[in-house]
Design an enzyme around this catalytic site. Structure first.
Site, PDB file in Angstrom:
ATOM      1  N   ASP A 124      -6.022   6.604   2.819  1.00 44.23           N
ATOM      2  CA  ASP A 124      -5.108   5.466   2.979  1.00 44.23           C
ATOM      3  C   ASP A 124      -5.948   4.192   3.118  1.00 44.23           C
ATOM      4  O   ASP A 124      -6.910   4.150   3.876  1.00 44.23           O
ATOM      5  CB  ASP A 124      -4.240   5.675   4.229  1.00 44.23           C
ATOM      6  CG  ASP A 124      -3.052   4.726   4.258  1.00 44.23           C
ATOM      7  OD1 ASP A 124      -1.907   5.213   4.252  1.00 44.23           O
ATOM      8  OD2 ASP A 124      -3.267   3.480   4.285  1.00 44.23           O
ATOM      9  N   ILE A 125      -5.573   3.167   2.362  1.00 41.66           N
ATOM     10  CA  ILE A 125      -6.361   1.935   2.305  1.00 41.66           C
ATOM     11  C   ILE A 125      -6.203   1.101   3.583  1.00 41.66           C
ATOM     12  O   ILE A 125      -7.034   0.242   3.875  1.00 41.66           O
ATOM     13  CB  ILE A 125      -5.979   1.106   1.039  1.00 41.66           C
ATOM     14  CG1 ILE A 125      -7.106   0.165   0.630  1.00 41.66           C
ATOM     15  CG2 ILE A 125      -4.675   0.371   1.224  1.00 41.66           C
ATOM     16  CD1 ILE A 125      -8.345   0.845   0.167  1.00 41.66           C
ATOM     17  N   GLU A 144       7.465   2.275   2.527  1.00 42.78           N
ATOM     18  CA  GLU A 144       6.703   1.257   1.795  1.00 42.78           C
ATOM     19  C   GLU A 144       6.501   1.652   0.336  1.00 42.78           C
ATOM     20  O   GLU A 144       6.664   0.819  -0.562  1.00 42.78           O
ATOM     21  CB  GLU A 144       5.348   1.061   2.495  1.00 42.78           C
ATOM     22  CG  GLU A 144       4.492  -0.043   1.911  1.00 42.78           C
ATOM     23  CD  GLU A 144       3.087  -0.058   2.525  1.00 42.78           C
ATOM     24  OE1 GLU A 144       2.949   0.220   3.739  1.00 42.78           O
ATOM     25  OE2 GLU A 144       2.141  -0.337   1.785  1.00 42.78           O
ATOM     26  N   HIS A 201       4.538  11.053  -0.276  1.00 40.65           N
ATOM     27  CA  HIS A 201       3.170  11.179   0.253  1.00 40.65           C
ATOM     28  C   HIS A 201       3.219  11.733   1.661  1.00 40.65           C
ATOM     29  O   HIS A 201       4.044  11.333   2.471  1.00 40.65           O
ATOM     30  CB  HIS A 201       2.409   9.850   0.214  1.00 40.65           C
ATOM     31  CG  HIS A 201       3.154   8.685   0.778  1.00 40.65           C
ATOM     32  ND1 HIS A 201       4.179   8.054   0.118  1.00 40.65           N
ATOM     33  CD2 HIS A 201       3.028   8.032   1.955  1.00 40.65           C
ATOM     34  CE1 HIS A 201       4.642   7.059   0.839  1.00 40.65           C
ATOM     35  NE2 HIS A 201       3.974   7.024   1.979  1.00 40.65           N
ATOM     36  N   HIS A 253       1.236  11.889   5.061  1.00 40.91           N
ATOM     37  CA  HIS A 253       0.155  11.259   5.824  1.00 40.91           C
ATOM     38  C   HIS A 253      -0.528  12.329   6.658  1.00 40.91           C
ATOM     39  O   HIS A 253       0.143  13.032   7.437  1.00 40.91           O
ATOM     40  CB  HIS A 253       0.712  10.216   6.805  1.00 40.91           C
ATOM     41  CG  HIS A 253       1.369   9.023   6.191  1.00 40.91           C
ATOM     42  ND1 HIS A 253       0.701   7.835   5.979  1.00 40.91           N
ATOM     43  CD2 HIS A 253       2.641   8.808   5.771  1.00 40.91           C
ATOM     44  CE1 HIS A 253       1.537   6.946   5.460  1.00 40.91           C
ATOM     45  NE2 HIS A 253       2.722   7.510   5.321  1.00 40.91           N
TER      46      HIS A 253
HETATM   47  P1  AMP Z   1       4.933   4.620   3.816  1.00 40.59           P
HETATM   48  O1  AMP Z   1       5.518   4.432   2.434  1.00 40.59           O
HETATM   49  O2  AMP Z   1       5.637   3.779   4.838  1.00 40.59           O
HETATM   50  O3  AMP Z   1       4.846   6.065   4.217  1.00 40.59           O
HETATM   51  O4  AMP Z   1       3.444   4.055   3.796  1.00 40.59           O
HETATM   52  C1  AMP Z   1       2.702   3.917   2.621  1.00 40.59           C
HETATM   53  C2  AMP Z   1       1.227   4.083   2.934  1.00 40.59           C
HETATM   54  O5  AMP Z   1       0.495   3.904   1.741  1.00 40.59           O
HETATM   55  C3  AMP Z   1       0.670   3.084   3.969  1.00 40.59           C
HETATM   56  O6  AMP Z   1       0.007   3.791   5.008  1.00 40.59           O
HETATM   57  C4  AMP Z   1      -0.295   2.233   3.135  1.00 40.59           C
HETATM   58  O7  AMP Z   1      -1.425   1.785   3.871  1.00 40.59           O
HETATM   59  C5  AMP Z   1      -0.680   3.167   2.012  1.00 40.59           C
HETATM   60  N1  AMP Z   1      -1.066   2.504   0.777  1.00 40.59           N
HETATM   61  C6  AMP Z   1      -0.401   1.530   0.120  1.00 40.59           C
HETATM   62  N2  AMP Z   1      -1.071   1.168  -0.988  1.00 40.59           N
HETATM   63  C7  AMP Z   1      -2.185   1.929  -1.041  1.00 40.59           C
HETATM   64  C8  AMP Z   1      -3.290   2.027  -1.945  1.00 40.59           C
HETATM   65  N3  AMP Z   1      -3.367   1.252  -3.038  1.00 40.59           N
HETATM   66  N4  AMP Z   1      -4.264   2.920  -1.676  1.00 40.59           N
HETATM   67  C9  AMP Z   1      -4.192   3.701  -0.574  1.00 40.59           C
HETATM   68  N5  AMP Z   1      -3.184   3.657   0.324  1.00 40.59           N
HETATM   69  C10 AMP Z   1      -2.199   2.777   0.093  1.00 40.59           C
END
Ligand code: AMP
Length: 129
Positions: A29-30, A88, A93, A95
């Site tokens: 995760d970035i 988001e 995905h 975590h």
């Molecule tokens: P959520 O959709 O709320 O479960 O969270 C989306 C996750 O994706 C967050 O923890 C972000 O930090 C992560 N994220 C978003 N864009 C990227 C990316 N380009 N590379 C890696 N992680 C990402």
């Protein structure tokens, strides 16, 4: 339009990729909650986890478990927490988050890592796979 995670799968966006097979990809995760925060995604783009075919859902859990076991060896922590949110990014995905305390799973506090730290984590997790 493809999700940002599909773009990562296709190599159109950069990511700290850890491992992949024909169905799934794990990458860091970035914007991590904690050092080693990893995402496991299906290559088939689907928005909500419980809309996955049961077989694919079970296979994602199997893949995530394998990554979590390596992550737990690579990053000192009390245990690996698992969470599915998706508010988001509308692409399933899982975590995987190395936990020291409850706040690590709460998505309210973030950790900054350097490029070198991300790269070192990838290598370390890979070494335990
Ligand atoms: P959520 O959709 O709320 O479960 O969270 C989306 C996750 O994706 C967050 O923890 C972000 O930090 C992560 N994220 C978003 N864009 C990227 C990316 N380009 N590379 C890696 N992680 C990402």
């Amino acid at each position: 339009m493809s999700s940002i995670f599909t773009k990562i799968i296709n190599g159109e966006l950069p990511a700290y990729k850890i491992v992949e097979d024909d169905q799934f990809l794990a990458f860091l995760d970035i914007n991590p909650n904690a050092k080693g925060h990893t995402l496991c995604i299906p290559k088939k783009e689907i928005n909500k986890i419980f809309d996955m075919e049961e077989e694919d859902y079970v296979a994602l859990m199997r893949f995530s478990r394998k990554v979590a076991k390596a992550l737990e060896k690579a990053v000192p922590c009390k245990r690996i927490g698992m969470s599915v949110v998706g508010l988001e990014v509308p692409h399933v995905h899982v975590h995987l988050i190395p936990l020291q305390e409850m706040d690590d799973i709460r998505f309210t506090r973030k950790t900054s890592l350097s490029v070198e730290e991300f790269e070192e984590l990838v290598k370390s997790i890979q070494s335990y796979l």
